[in-house]
Design a protein around this motif. Structure first.
Motif, PDB file in Angstrom:
ATOM      1  N   GLN A   1       0.786  -1.232   0.000  1.00 40.82           N
ATOM      2  CA  GLN A   1       0.000   0.000   0.000  1.00 40.82           C
ATOM      3  C   GLN A   1       0.818   1.282   0.000  1.00 40.82           C
ATOM      4  O   GLN A   1       0.294   2.327  -0.394  1.00 40.82           O
ATOM      5  CB  GLN A   1      -0.968   0.004   1.194  1.00 40.82           C
ATOM      6  CG  GLN A   1      -0.307  -0.111   2.560  1.00 40.82           C
ATOM      7  CD  GLN A   1      -1.312  -0.123   3.697  1.00 40.82           C
ATOM      8  OE1 GLN A   1      -2.313   0.597   3.668  1.00 40.82           O
ATOM      9  NE2 GLN A   1      -1.078  -0.957   4.699  1.00 40.82           N
ATOM     10  N   TYR A   2       2.077   1.261   0.406  1.00 43.79           N
ATOM     11  CA  TYR A   2       2.854   2.496   0.500  1.00 43.79           C
ATOM     12  C   TYR A   2       3.921   2.527  -0.594  1.00 43.79           C
ATOM     13  O   TYR A   2       4.775   1.635  -0.663  1.00 43.79           O
ATOM     14  CB  TYR A   2       3.520   2.614   1.882  1.00 43.79           C
ATOM     15  CG  TYR A   2       2.521   2.558   3.011  1.00 43.79           C
ATOM     16  CD1 TYR A   2       1.532   3.532   3.140  1.00 43.79           C
ATOM     17  CD2 TYR A   2       2.532   1.497   3.924  1.00 43.79           C
ATOM     18  CE1 TYR A   2       0.596   3.466   4.152  1.00 43.79           C
ATOM     19  CE2 TYR A   2       1.588   1.431   4.949  1.00 43.79           C
ATOM     20  CZ  TYR A   2       0.629   2.410   5.060  1.00 43.79           C
ATOM     21  OH  TYR A   2      -0.309   2.342   6.050  1.00 43.79           O
TER      22      TYR A   2
ATOM     23  N   ARG B   1       6.792   9.607   7.402  1.00 43.01           N
ATOM     24  CA  ARG B   1       5.772   8.929   6.596  1.00 43.01           C
ATOM     25  C   ARG B   1       5.631   7.474   7.042  1.00 43.01           C
ATOM     26  O   ARG B   1       4.526   6.939   7.136  1.00 43.01           O
ATOM     27  CB  ARG B   1       6.130   9.007   5.108  1.00 43.01           C
ATOM     28  CG  ARG B   1       5.047   8.439   4.185  1.00 43.01           C
ATOM     29  CD  ARG B   1       5.275   8.831   2.744  1.00 43.01           C
ATOM     30  NE  ARG B   1       6.396   8.130   2.134  1.00 43.01           N
ATOM     31  CZ  ARG B   1       6.262   7.068   1.325  1.00 43.01           C
ATOM     32  NH1 ARG B   1       5.058   6.604   1.031  1.00 43.01           N
ATOM     33  NH2 ARG B   1       7.321   6.501   0.796  1.00 43.01           N
ATOM     34  N   TYR B   2       6.758   6.844   7.317  1.00 47.51           N
ATOM     35  CA  TYR B   2       6.754   5.461   7.805  1.00 47.51           C
ATOM     36  C   TYR B   2       6.035   5.368   9.157  1.00 47.51           C
ATOM     37  O   TYR B   2       5.155   4.539   9.358  1.00 47.51           O
ATOM     38  CB  TYR B   2       8.204   4.983   7.939  1.00 47.51           C
ATOM     39  CG  TYR B   2       8.375   3.615   8.545  1.00 47.51           C
ATOM     40  CD1 TYR B   2       8.446   2.480   7.748  1.00 47.51           C
ATOM     41  CD2 TYR B   2       8.489   3.457   9.926  1.00 47.51           C
ATOM     42  CE1 TYR B   2       8.608   1.225   8.310  1.00 47.51           C
ATOM     43  CE2 TYR B   2       8.646   2.211  10.492  1.00 47.51           C
ATOM     44  CZ  TYR B   2       8.708   1.101   9.680  1.00 47.51           C
ATOM     45  OH  TYR B   2       8.867  -0.133  10.251  1.00 47.51           O
TER      46      TYR B   2
ATOM     47  N   ASN C   1       2.019   6.201   9.110  1.00 50.20           N
ATOM     48  CA  ASN C   1       1.206   5.278   8.329  1.00 50.20           C
ATOM     49  C   ASN C   1       1.283   3.846   8.831  1.00 50.20           C
ATOM     50  O   ASN C   1       0.377   3.056   8.591  1.00 50.20           O
ATOM     51  CB  ASN C   1       1.621   5.345   6.859  1.00 50.20           C
ATOM     52  CG  ASN C   1       1.120   6.605   6.192  1.00 50.20           C
ATOM     53  OD1 ASN C   1      -0.035   6.712   5.816  1.00 50.20           O
ATOM     54  ND2 ASN C   1       1.996   7.601   6.067  1.00 50.20           N
TER      55      ASN C   1
ATOM     56  N   ASP D   1      -0.013  11.019  -3.330  1.00 52.88           N
ATOM     57  CA  ASP D   1       0.202   9.850  -2.486  1.00 52.88           C
ATOM     58  C   ASP D   1      -0.512  10.048  -1.149  1.00 52.88           C
ATOM     59  O   ASP D   1      -0.188  10.961  -0.394  1.00 52.88           O
ATOM     60  CB  ASP D   1       1.704   9.646  -2.273  1.00 52.88           C
ATOM     61  CG  ASP D   1       2.023   8.546  -1.282  1.00 52.88           C
ATOM     62  OD1 ASP D   1       1.190   7.638  -1.114  1.00 52.88           O
ATOM     63  OD2 ASP D   1       3.108   8.599  -0.677  1.00 52.88           O
TER      64      ASP D   1
ATOM     65  N   ALA E   1      -0.342   8.470   1.599  1.00 55.13           N
ATOM     66  CA  ALA E   1       0.540   8.372   2.757  1.00 55.13           C
ATOM     67  C   ALA E   1       1.279   9.680   3.026  1.00 55.13           C
ATOM     68  O   ALA E   1       1.540  10.031   4.176  1.00 55.13           O
ATOM     69  CB  ALA E   1       1.544   7.236   2.569  1.00 55.13           C
TER      70      ALA E   1
ATOM     71  N   GLU F   1       0.955  11.983   6.378  1.00 52.98           N
ATOM     72  CA  GLU F   1       2.147  12.512   7.058  1.00 52.98           C
ATOM     73  C   GLU F   1       1.994  13.988   7.368  1.00 52.98           C
ATOM     74  O   GLU F   1       2.258  14.437   8.493  1.00 52.98           O
ATOM     75  CB  GLU F   1       3.374  12.278   6.180  1.00 52.98           C
ATOM     76  CG  GLU F   1       4.644  12.926   6.697  1.00 52.98           C
ATOM     77  CD  GLU F   1       5.761  12.926   5.672  1.00 52.98           C
ATOM     78  OE1 GLU F   1       6.727  13.682   5.878  1.00 52.98           O
ATOM     79  OE2 GLU F   1       5.672  12.196   4.667  1.00 52.98           O
TER      80      GLU F   1
ATOM     81  N   HIS G   1      -8.482   6.904   7.003  1.00 57.33           N
ATOM     82  CA  HIS G   1      -7.073   6.693   7.339  1.00 57.33           C
ATOM     83  C   HIS G   1      -6.710   7.473   8.606  1.00 57.33           C
ATOM     84  O   HIS G   1      -6.064   6.940   9.519  1.00 57.33           O
ATOM     85  CB  HIS G   1      -6.171   7.139   6.188  1.00 57.33           C
ATOM     86  CG  HIS G   1      -5.943   6.106   5.136  1.00 57.33           C
ATOM     87  ND1 HIS G   1      -6.871   5.800   4.173  1.00 57.33           N
ATOM     88  CD2 HIS G   1      -4.891   5.294   4.894  1.00 57.33           C
ATOM     89  CE1 HIS G   1      -6.396   4.860   3.382  1.00 57.33           C
ATOM     90  NE2 HIS G   1      -5.192   4.532   3.800  1.00 57.33           N
TER      91      HIS G   1
ATOM     92  N   LYS H   1      -5.600   5.946  12.349  1.00 61.96           N
ATOM     93  CA  LYS H   1      -4.280   6.269  12.906  1.00 61.96           C
ATOM     94  C   LYS H   1      -4.369   7.197  14.117  1.00 61.96           C
ATOM     95  O   LYS H   1      -3.374   7.740  14.573  1.00 61.96           O
ATOM     96  CB  LYS H   1      -3.400   6.911  11.832  1.00 61.96           C
ATOM     97  CG  LYS H   1      -3.189   6.042  10.604  1.00 61.96           C
ATOM     98  CD  LYS H   1      -2.619   4.667  10.934  1.00 61.96           C
ATOM     99  CE  LYS H   1      -2.437   3.823   9.676  1.00 61.96           C
ATOM    100  NZ  LYS H   1      -1.973   2.451   9.977  1.00 61.96           N
TER     101      LYS H   1
END
Length: 387
Positions: A25-26, A187-188, A191, A286, A288, A292, A321, A325
């Motif tokens: 997905q990323y 971003r990591y 997400n 994007d 993601a 972020e 999303h 999160k």
């Protein structure tokens, strides 16, 4: 890529530059690293394996580092397949080695592999230690960072925290050695780990009592300088506090009319002195990256077209999303667009109301199809509140 840690702690991980989507997905245009380490001492410990995509290269790295010796232990910090994918090959190569993990590790392991563990396991719990000779590993449980079996370990000799997925980032090491760490680490984090701020805070409190000179994550570079910077960012991120002042304008536009409203709002905010304004097209950018930015900045404006008595789907996806999160502690403005029965605002507000500690600006702005001169005053009022 050669990574230097210490004389007796070796990097044996691999880069993956061909995978298109991390976790399917990323997007990862610069790939990702799967990190693994080996501690050479009287007894030898391998710290995690790698995704099966990199198993062959990892095996070559491992055998080179061992230089004819056999490992005594394989420490399993995290069982996600990108780290546990080569466990079966390790067991095949070294059938006498002991697998080290916690009770949850060995409860979950048979879900991925069907080999007989028999006498080959060492179950550790919070505070347990494993002596390798000069190196002693102490184990710290970190459940839900971001799976329930996760643990980290600390090497008291070289003062290394083996941090599992914590402090990881996207990007193959060979391609991103000179890149800014925070961008892809952020971003990591949001997400993948973002939902689990509470468990991350617990782990940070445990780690605060350790003298840490190196952080060795399962993705991304080994961190060895200015560690307070990385620890500080993780504290900010996991407590859901904004990292920077700024406004994200996230829009969902069908024919470009809502996009024009979003761009106009961005222009108004800049004219009012807001230094950082990010305008993002949810249909094309994007997702993601936009997630972020939503967590990075302290303010957000949502602008969306109505659709099928609801909201344009990419906005609904974005909000779900954020909801998953644990988005919170921000100021949010809403702009809806509708040609005959505007519904986007109601749907957006309903999803936002499920989130904690949001200041939702009133009144919501409603646009009828296209932005007109008569709408500018309402948009300017919203910009004034959000500046």
């Amino acid at each position: 890529m050669k990574v230097t840690i210490t004389e007796t702690v070796k990097y044996i991980g691999v880069d993956d530059t061909t995978l298109d989507l991390f976790e399917s997905q990323y997007v990862i245009p610069e790939g990702v690293s799967y990190n693994s380490y080996v501690i050479i001492d009287e007894k030898i410990a391998v710290m995690d394996t790698v995704d099966k995509r990199g198993a062959k290269e990892w095996e070559e790295n491992l055998l080179k580092a061992l230089d004819g010796r056999k490992p005594d232990y394989l420490v399993l910090h995290h069982l996600e397949p990108d780290h546990a994918g080569s466990i079966a090959r390790f067991v095949e190569l070294f059938p006498e080695a002991t697998l080290v993990g916690n009770a949850k590790t060995f409860q979950m392991l048979p879900q991925f592999f069907d080999f007989d563990l028999a006498e080959k396991t060492l179950v550790v719990k919070e505070g347990d230690e494993l002596s390798l000779g000069q190196h002693t590993l102490s184990f710290i449980m970190a459940p839900m960072v971001h799976w329930p079996e996760v643990m980290v370990s600390y090497d008291s000799k070289d003062k290394i925290l083996f941090s599992a997925d914590g402090f990881g980032k996207f990007g193959a090491l060979e391609l991103t050695a000179e890149d800014d760490w925070a961008c892809e680490a952020r971003r990591y984090y949001f997400n993948i780990v973002g939902k689990y701020g509470g468990p991350v805070q617990t782990l940070l409190k445990k780690a605060s009592g350790l003298d840490i000179q190196y952080i060795c994550p399962l993705h991304g570079p080994v961190l060895s300088e200015n560690l307070d910077y990385y620890l500080g960012l993780y504290d900010t991120w996991s407590s859901y506090k904004p990292e920077s002042e700024g406004v994200l304008i996230a829009y969902a536009s069908i024919h470009g009319n809502t996009a024009a409203v979003a761009e106009k709002l961005g222009e108004m905010l800049r004219e009012k002195g807001v230094a950082k304004v990010v305008v993002s097209d949810l249909a094309r950018e994007d997702m993601a990256e936009v997630i972020e930015d939503a967590f990075r900045y302290d303010r957000m404006i949502l602008a969306a077209a109505s659709y099928d008595s609801g909201v344009f789907p990419c906005m609904q996806d974005f909000l779900h999303h954020l909801q998953s999160k644990a988005y919170q502690k921000r100021k949010v403005g809403i702009v809806e667009n509708g040609s005959w029965a505007p519904s986007a605002g109601r749907v957006m507000r309903g999803i936002l109301d499920t989130m904690k500690e949001l200041e939702i600006v009133e009144p919501m702005v409603t646009i009828r199809s296209t932005m007109k001169d008569s709408d500018l005053e309402k948009l300017n009022e919203l910009a004034e509140i959000m500046k």
